[in-house]
Design a protein around this motif. Structure first.
Motif, PDB file in Angstrom:
ATOM      1  N   ASP A  50       0.754  -1.115   0.078  1.00  0.00           N
ATOM      2  CA  ASP A  50      -0.007  -0.059   0.025  1.00  0.00           C
ATOM      3  C   ASP A  50       1.028   1.276   0.166  1.00  0.00           C
ATOM      4  O   ASP A  50       1.993   1.078   0.352  1.00  0.00           O
ATOM      5  N   TYR A  51       0.281   2.391  -0.205  1.00  0.00           N
ATOM      6  CA  TYR A  51       1.080   3.763  -0.644  1.00  0.00           C
ATOM      7  C   TYR A  51       0.186   4.811   0.077  1.00  0.00           C
ATOM      8  O   TYR A  51      -0.822   5.160  -0.243  1.00  0.00           O
ATOM      9  N   SER A 106      -3.562   1.926  10.674  1.00  0.00           N
ATOM     10  CA  SER A 106      -3.966   1.225  11.088  1.00  0.00           C
ATOM     11  C   SER A 106      -4.963   0.088  10.421  1.00  0.00           C
ATOM     12  O   SER A 106      -4.899  -1.115  10.330  1.00  0.00           O
ATOM     13  N   LYS A 107      -5.698   0.811   9.558  1.00  0.00           N
ATOM     14  CA  LYS A 107      -6.577   0.232   8.692  1.00  0.00           C
ATOM     15  C   LYS A 107      -5.717  -0.746   7.503  1.00  0.00           C
ATOM     16  O   LYS A 107      -6.227  -1.722   7.336  1.00  0.00           O
ATOM     17  N   LEU A 127      -5.479  -9.379   8.014  1.00  0.00           N
ATOM     18  CA  LEU A 127      -6.677 -10.409   7.862  1.00  0.00           C
ATOM     19  C   LEU A 127      -6.556 -11.031   6.421  1.00  0.00           C
ATOM     20  O   LEU A 127      -7.141 -12.207   6.548  1.00  0.00           O
ATOM     21  N   SER A 128      -6.040 -10.158   5.267  1.00  0.00           N
ATOM     22  CA  SER A 128      -6.302 -10.924   4.173  1.00  0.00           C
ATOM     23  C   SER A 128      -5.176 -11.940   4.149  1.00  0.00           C
ATOM     24  O   SER A 128      -5.117 -12.980   3.213  1.00  0.00           O
ATOM     25  N   ASN A 129      -4.201 -12.172   5.036  1.00  0.00           N
ATOM     26  CA  ASN A 129      -3.203 -13.048   5.283  1.00  0.00           C
ATOM     27  C   ASN A 129      -3.654 -14.343   6.351  1.00  0.00           C
ATOM     28  O   ASN A 129      -2.640 -15.197   6.520  1.00  0.00           O
ATOM     29  N   ALA A 153      -5.443 -10.050  14.854  1.00  0.00           N
ATOM     30  CA  ALA A 153      -4.702  -8.930  15.453  1.00  0.00           C
ATOM     31  C   ALA A 153      -5.547  -8.000  16.014  1.00  0.00           C
ATOM     32  O   ALA A 153      -6.701  -7.883  15.656  1.00  0.00           O
ATOM     33  N   GLN A 154      -4.971  -7.105  16.816  1.00  0.00           N
ATOM     34  CA  GLN A 154      -5.427  -5.946  17.251  1.00  0.00           C
ATOM     35  C   GLN A 154      -4.598  -4.891  17.235  1.00  0.00           C
ATOM     36  O   GLN A 154      -3.174  -5.270  17.561  1.00  0.00           O
TER      37      GLN A 154
END
Length: 80
Positions: free
Chosen positions: A40-41, A52-53, A60-62, A66-67
């Motif tokens: 991401d950039y 954070s997002k 999550l995509s992996n 987590a938090q």
């Protein structure tokens, strides 16, 4: 060695190319960053919640859980 060279080296390494890299910069060169392998950039200034997002989405995509914790002092410094 600049950040672009580091990104090229990381993504060119069989041992390191799976590490997600997020670019945080004041330069609006998103296409270049993504084409070199950045996950991401982010262009400054941006809200801390954007970082954070991006991190949470990647985890999550992996398939990771987590938090993200933000220290109390940080909240107090950014009121206004």
């Amino acid at each position: 060695m600049d950040g672009w060279a580091i990104l090229r080296e990381l993504k060119g390494s069989a041992d390191l190319n799976e590490i997600p890299v997020f670019v945080s910069t004041s330069l609006d060169e998103r296409e270049k960053g993504i084409s070199l392998g950045a996950k991401d950039y982010l262009v400054k200034p941006y809200k801390p919640s954007q970082v954070s997002k991006v991190i949470m989405h990647t985890l999550l995509s992996n398939g990771k859980q987590a938090q993200i914790l933000i220290p109390q002092a940080f909240h107090g410094e950014n009121k206004g």
